[in-house]
Design a protein around this motif. Structure first.
Motif, PDB file in Angstrom:
ATOM      1  N   GLU A 357      -1.816 -10.389 -13.875  1.00  0.00           N
ATOM      2  CA  GLU A 357      -1.714 -11.142 -12.572  1.00  0.00           C
ATOM      3  C   GLU A 357      -2.363 -10.777 -11.451  1.00  0.00           C
ATOM      4  O   GLU A 357      -3.080 -11.523 -10.913  1.00  0.00           O
ATOM      5  N   ALA A 358      -2.624  -9.613 -11.198  1.00  0.00           N
ATOM      6  CA  ALA A 358      -3.459  -8.901 -10.026  1.00  0.00           C
ATOM      7  C   ALA A 358      -4.712  -8.935 -10.451  1.00  0.00           C
ATOM      8  O   ALA A 358      -5.469  -9.323  -9.562  1.00  0.00           O
ATOM      9  N   VAL A 359      -5.366  -8.814 -11.415  1.00  0.00           N
ATOM     10  CA  VAL A 359      -6.793  -9.029 -11.833  1.00  0.00           C
ATOM     11  C   VAL A 359      -6.936 -10.676 -11.816  1.00  0.00           C
ATOM     12  O   VAL A 359      -8.131 -10.864 -11.144  1.00  0.00           O
ATOM     13  N   CYS A 360      -6.343 -11.563 -12.138  1.00  0.00           N
ATOM     14  CA  CYS A 360      -6.569 -12.892 -12.102  1.00  0.00           C
ATOM     15  C   CYS A 360      -6.506 -13.380 -10.747  1.00  0.00           C
ATOM     16  O   CYS A 360      -7.423 -14.087 -10.290  1.00  0.00           O
ATOM     17  N   ALA A 361      -5.670 -12.840 -10.021  1.00  0.00           N
ATOM     18  CA  ALA A 361      -5.533 -13.196  -8.774  1.00  0.00           C
ATOM     19  C   ALA A 361      -6.780 -12.866  -7.876  1.00  0.00           C
ATOM     20  O   ALA A 361      -7.330 -13.395  -6.938  1.00  0.00           O
ATOM     21  N   ALA A 362      -7.264 -11.450  -8.124  1.00  0.00           N
ATOM     22  CA  ALA A 362      -8.399 -10.785  -7.205  1.00  0.00           C
ATOM     23  C   ALA A 362      -9.507 -11.748  -7.870  1.00  0.00           C
ATOM     24  O   ALA A 362     -10.607 -12.137  -6.676  1.00  0.00           O
ATOM     25  N   CYS A 363      -9.739 -12.184  -8.808  1.00  0.00           N
ATOM     26  CA  CYS A 363     -11.080 -13.024  -9.345  1.00  0.00           C
ATOM     27  C   CYS A 363     -10.875 -14.077  -8.896  1.00  0.00           C
ATOM     28  O   CYS A 363     -12.186 -14.493  -8.444  1.00  0.00           O
ATOM     29  N   GLU A 364      -9.863 -14.864  -8.983  1.00  0.00           N
ATOM     30  CA  GLU A 364      -9.967 -16.317  -8.200  1.00  0.00           C
ATOM     31  C   GLU A 364     -10.028 -16.263  -6.714  1.00  0.00           C
ATOM     32  O   GLU A 364     -10.792 -17.385  -6.153  1.00  0.00           O
ATOM     33  N   ASP A 365      -9.731 -15.323  -6.173  1.00  0.00           N
ATOM     34  CA  ASP A 365      -9.852 -15.046  -4.609  1.00  0.00           C
ATOM     35  C   ASP A 365     -11.250 -14.857  -4.473  1.00  0.00           C
ATOM     36  O   ASP A 365     -12.057 -15.392  -3.626  1.00  0.00           O
ATOM     37  N   ALA A 366     -11.957 -13.988  -5.132  1.00  0.00           N
ATOM     38  CA  ALA A 366     -13.356 -13.617  -4.949  1.00  0.00           C
ATOM     39  C   ALA A 366     -14.029 -15.002  -5.446  1.00  0.00           C
ATOM     40  O   ALA A 366     -15.284 -15.300  -4.613  1.00  0.00           O
ATOM     41  N   VAL A 367     -13.938 -15.850  -6.357  1.00  0.00           N
ATOM     42  CA  VAL A 367     -14.771 -16.969  -6.589  1.00  0.00           C
ATOM     43  C   VAL A 367     -14.671 -17.825  -5.595  1.00  0.00           C
ATOM     44  O   VAL A 367     -15.537 -18.544  -5.033  1.00  0.00           O
ATOM     45  N   ALA A 368     -13.503 -18.091  -5.194  1.00  0.00           N
ATOM     46  CA  ALA A 368     -13.072 -18.970  -3.813  1.00  0.00           C
ATOM     47  C   ALA A 368     -13.950 -18.618  -2.713  1.00  0.00           C
ATOM     48  O   ALA A 368     -14.625 -19.461  -1.955  1.00  0.00           O
ATOM     49  N   LYS A 369     -13.897 -17.250  -2.284  1.00  0.00           N
ATOM     50  CA  LYS A 369     -14.684 -16.878  -1.202  1.00  0.00           C
ATOM     51  C   LYS A 369     -16.219 -17.020  -1.212  1.00  0.00           C
ATOM     52  O   LYS A 369     -16.857 -17.542  -0.399  1.00  0.00           O
ATOM     53  N   LEU A 370     -16.646 -16.736  -2.644  1.00  0.00           N
ATOM     54  CA  LEU A 370     -18.094 -16.817  -2.907  1.00  0.00           C
ATOM     55  C   LEU A 370     -18.541 -18.450  -2.659  1.00  0.00           C
ATOM     56  O   LEU A 370     -19.497 -18.583  -2.235  1.00  0.00           O
ATOM     57  N   GLU A 371     -17.672 -19.252  -3.587  1.00  0.00           N
ATOM     58  CA  GLU A 371     -18.042 -20.508  -3.377  1.00  0.00           C
ATOM     59  C   GLU A 371     -18.069 -21.166  -1.702  1.00  0.00           C
ATOM     60  O   GLU A 371     -18.820 -21.865  -1.519  1.00  0.00           O
ATOM     61  N   ALA A 372     -17.050 -20.577  -0.929  1.00  0.00           N
ATOM     62  CA  ALA A 372     -16.804 -21.184   0.567  1.00  0.00           C
ATOM     63  C   ALA A 372     -18.310 -20.672   1.127  1.00  0.00           C
ATOM     64  O   ALA A 372     -18.634 -21.330   2.055  1.00  0.00           O
ATOM     65  N   ALA A 373     -18.752 -19.542   0.691  1.00  0.00           N
ATOM     66  CA  ALA A 373     -19.979 -19.174   1.394  1.00  0.00           C
ATOM     67  C   ALA A 373     -21.252 -19.851   0.759  1.00  0.00           C
ATOM     68  O   ALA A 373     -22.332 -19.275   1.138  1.00  0.00           O
ATOM     69  N   GLY A 374     -21.196 -20.656  -0.194  1.00  0.00           N
ATOM     70  CA  GLY A 374     -22.349 -21.389  -0.772  1.00  0.00           C
ATOM     71  C   GLY A 374     -22.896 -20.925  -1.914  1.00  0.00           C
ATOM     72  O   GLY A 374     -23.948 -21.224  -2.039  1.00  0.00           O
ATOM     73  N   ARG A 375     -22.110 -20.028  -2.511  1.00  0.00           N
ATOM     74  CA  ARG A 375     -22.829 -19.158  -3.813  1.00  0.00           C
ATOM     75  C   ARG A 375     -22.321 -20.086  -5.060  1.00  0.00           C
ATOM     76  O   ARG A 375     -21.108 -20.476  -5.205  1.00  0.00           O
ATOM     77  N   ASP A 376     -23.312 -20.214  -5.948  1.00  0.00           N
ATOM     78  CA  ASP A 376     -23.102 -20.803  -7.184  1.00  0.00           C
ATOM     79  C   ASP A 376     -22.348 -19.600  -8.152  1.00  0.00           C
ATOM     80  O   ASP A 376     -22.910 -18.569  -8.295  1.00  0.00           O
ATOM     81  N   VAL A 377     -21.195 -19.968  -8.622  1.00  0.00           N
ATOM     82  CA  VAL A 377     -20.453 -18.988  -9.270  1.00  0.00           C
ATOM     83  C   VAL A 377     -20.039 -19.393 -10.732  1.00  0.00           C
ATOM     84  O   VAL A 377     -19.519 -20.341 -10.835  1.00  0.00           O
ATOM     85  N   LEU A 378     -20.052 -18.542 -11.863  1.00  0.00           N
ATOM     86  CA  LEU A 378     -19.738 -18.570 -12.941  1.00  0.00           C
ATOM     87  C   LEU A 378     -18.646 -17.508 -13.309  1.00  0.00           C
ATOM     88  O   LEU A 378     -18.658 -16.502 -13.018  1.00  0.00           O
ATOM     89  N   TYR A 379     -17.348 -18.072 -13.546  1.00  0.00           N
ATOM     90  CA  TYR A 379     -16.201 -17.177 -13.542  1.00  0.00           C
ATOM     91  C   TYR A 379     -15.833 -16.967 -15.191  1.00  0.00           C
ATOM     92  O   TYR A 379     -15.544 -17.828 -15.610  1.00  0.00           O
ATOM     93  N   ASP A 380     -16.325 -15.888 -15.731  1.00  0.00           N
ATOM     94  CA  ASP A 380     -15.880 -15.583 -17.044  1.00  0.00           C
ATOM     95  C   ASP A 380     -14.212 -15.176 -17.177  1.00  0.00           C
ATOM     96  O   ASP A 380     -13.926 -14.023 -16.988  1.00  0.00           O
ATOM     97  N   ASP A 381     -13.654 -16.216 -17.581  1.00  0.00           N
ATOM     98  CA  ASP A 381     -12.293 -16.195 -17.610  1.00  0.00           C
ATOM     99  C   ASP A 381     -11.789 -16.214 -19.193  1.00  0.00           C
ATOM    100  O   ASP A 381     -10.492 -16.471 -19.544  1.00  0.00           O
ATOM    101  N   THR A 382     -12.684 -15.971 -19.860  1.00  0.00           N
ATOM    102  CA  THR A 382     -12.510 -16.031 -21.487  1.00  0.00           C
ATOM    103  C   THR A 382     -11.667 -14.908 -21.965  1.00  0.00           C
ATOM    104  O   THR A 382     -11.696 -13.740 -21.250  1.00  0.00           O
ATOM    105  N   ASP A 383     -11.079 -14.819 -23.170  1.00  0.00           N
ATOM    106  CA  ASP A 383     -10.577 -13.756 -23.663  1.00  0.00           C
ATOM    107  C   ASP A 383     -11.552 -12.745 -24.656  1.00  0.00           C
ATOM    108  O   ASP A 383     -10.849 -12.121 -25.551  1.00  0.00           O
TER     109      ASP A 383
END
Length: 438
Positions: A357-383
């Motif tokens: 839960e903590a790792v996923c929340a941190a990843c998703e928060d980072a992705v959201a902030k990077l995208e809001a800053a105009g960055r193209d982000v690939l999020y590796d959420d695979t297992d």
């Protein structure tokens, strides 16, 4: 973009028929899929890079004063008969007959069509100078297509065509494209050297190839080392007076293997400045005067009221070929190293513990902030296992890797890696985000 929902079919091994590094890596990284000899489907990751390259080319053409249009891939054979090239072009031209027995061809280039468009609308010298360009798929039926997109049969190309009242004005248009090309390739992280070239089937008496230096280049090149070290002209030049910039570069020795003169090279270049290397052609510009306007009667009324045949030039950039050239110039044993300007994504965020839960929340928060800053982000959420995730990230060459895992979070840090250098640092997430959004 979540990798779990993306289409990225990577391969552990390159097919045996992929002979050069760019072809191998494009197949392994899931950029392209071969559909026939020299014909490729562009998969999502490859298409993202292709579009970024295309946009840089477009922006530099517009900056240099060119105007974009779009011409069809199929052309009437009769236009090529007017110029005399239909029968002379050779078997590389794909000739087609439609259901009405009209003869067509899949365009390998567009000198005839653009001349026909010009003569239909432009009647006065007051509309000149004029440079029209498009970015369109071309087809040349190569006898032996090879090296992936470097020598394919179907390819994406930017071709521009200039129209001027006389030779002096036409050479100014030529100089604009010369400088635009230097700026274009520099924006992609490439060192491109202009070299005097044979005009080939295009014709004319003035031509330069733009060669990217790469250890795995397709041909030998010889030039003065100072050409490689010269600063890029940039976009704030005086676009009406570029002769000094062109003269500075054309005064120094530079030649492809076909045009090389060993005696001249030695006499004109100091021993310490003689550079022998491998190179890849990524652009070619031509001035050919009235070669097409004369037989096709493309004339304008001059200042004296008399009709004059316009002087023309053409200017090509291999957009899809550039993708291969960039990889040839930037890779290591782990995979591709994209320059920031053309990378398919700016950052890959790697989740080391999917389901935490903590790792996923941190990843998703980072992705959201990077995208809001105009960055193209690939999020590796695979297992996938961590080793596999790191290998994929290196293979596809995303410039920055942001790795977030439970152990690092417990210590208050994440790992930030720069793909080009391999440098890794463990820093607080806020600090990593500041670096990535600066």
């Amino acid at each position: 973009m979540r990798l779990s929902r993306y289409f990225l079919p990577t391969l552990k091994e390159a097919p045996s028929d992929a002979q050069i590094v760019s072809h191998q890596l494009m197949l392994r990284a899931g950029l392209i899929k071969q559909e026939a000899a020299g014909i490729y489907a562009w998969l999502p990751l490859g298409l993202r890079v292709l579009r970024k390259i295309e946009q840089i080319v477009r922006e530099e053409q517009v900056r240099a004063g060119a105007v974009e249009l779009l011409m069809p891939t199929l052309q009437l054979a009769d236009l090529w008969r007017e110029s005399g090239r239909y029968d002379a072009y050779g078997p590389e031209m794909l000739r087609i007959t439609d259901r009405h027995e009209r003869e067509l061809l899949y365009g390998p280039t567009n000198e005839e069509m653009i001349t026909d468009i010009f003569r239909g609308y432009v009647k006065s010298y007051k509309a000149l100078p004029l440079n029209l360009f498009h970015i369109q798929w071309k087809f040349r039926d190569e006898r032996r297509p090879r090296f992936g997109v470097m020598r394919g049969r179907e390819f994406l190309m930017k071709d521009a065509y200039s129209f001027d009242i006389d030779e002096a004005a036409a050479r100014k248009s030529y100089n604009r494209m010369f400088v635009a090309y230097l700026n274009t390739f520099a924006r992609m992280g490439l060192k491109a050297v202009p070299m005097r070239a044979d005009t080939g089937p295009i014709g004319g008496d003035l031509s330069h190839e733009f060669i990217v230096l790469a250890d795995t280049g397709e041909s030998a090149v010889f030039c003065d080392r100072k050409l490689v070290e010269m600063p890029v002209p940039g976009g704030d030049v005086d676009w009406d007076d570029l002769q000094s910039i062109v003269d500075q570069r054309t005064a120094l020795y530079a030649a492809t293997e076909e045009m090389h003169d060993a005696a001249r090279f030695e006499s004109e270049t100091a021993e310490g400045d003689r550079l022998s290397a491998r190179g890849i052609e990524v652009g070619h510009i031509f001035y050919f005067g009235t070669k097409y306007s004369a037989p096709m009667k493309a004339k304008v009324a001059g200042p004296d009221g008399k009709d004059a045949e316009v002087h023309m030039g053409s200017y090509g950039v291999g957009v899809s070929r550039l993708l291969g050239a960039i990889i040839e110039a930037g890779h290591d044993e782990a995979g591709i190293i994209w320059p920031d300007a053309v990378a398919p994504f700016d950052v890959v965020v790697i989740n080391l513990r999917v389901g935490d839960e903590a790792v996923c929340a941190a990843c998703e928060d980072a992705v959201a902030k990077l995208e809001a800053a105009g960055r193209d982000v690939l999020y590796d959420d695979t297992d996938e296992r961590p080793g596999g995730k790191f290998a994929t990230a290196d293979l596809i060459g995303i410039p920055w890797q942001l790795t977030i895992g439970p152990k690092g979070l417990a210590d208050g840090v994440v790992e930030l890696k720069r793909r080009a250098t391999g440098e890794k640092v463990s820093v607080p997430l806020d600090e990593a985000m500041a670096r990535l959004t600066a």
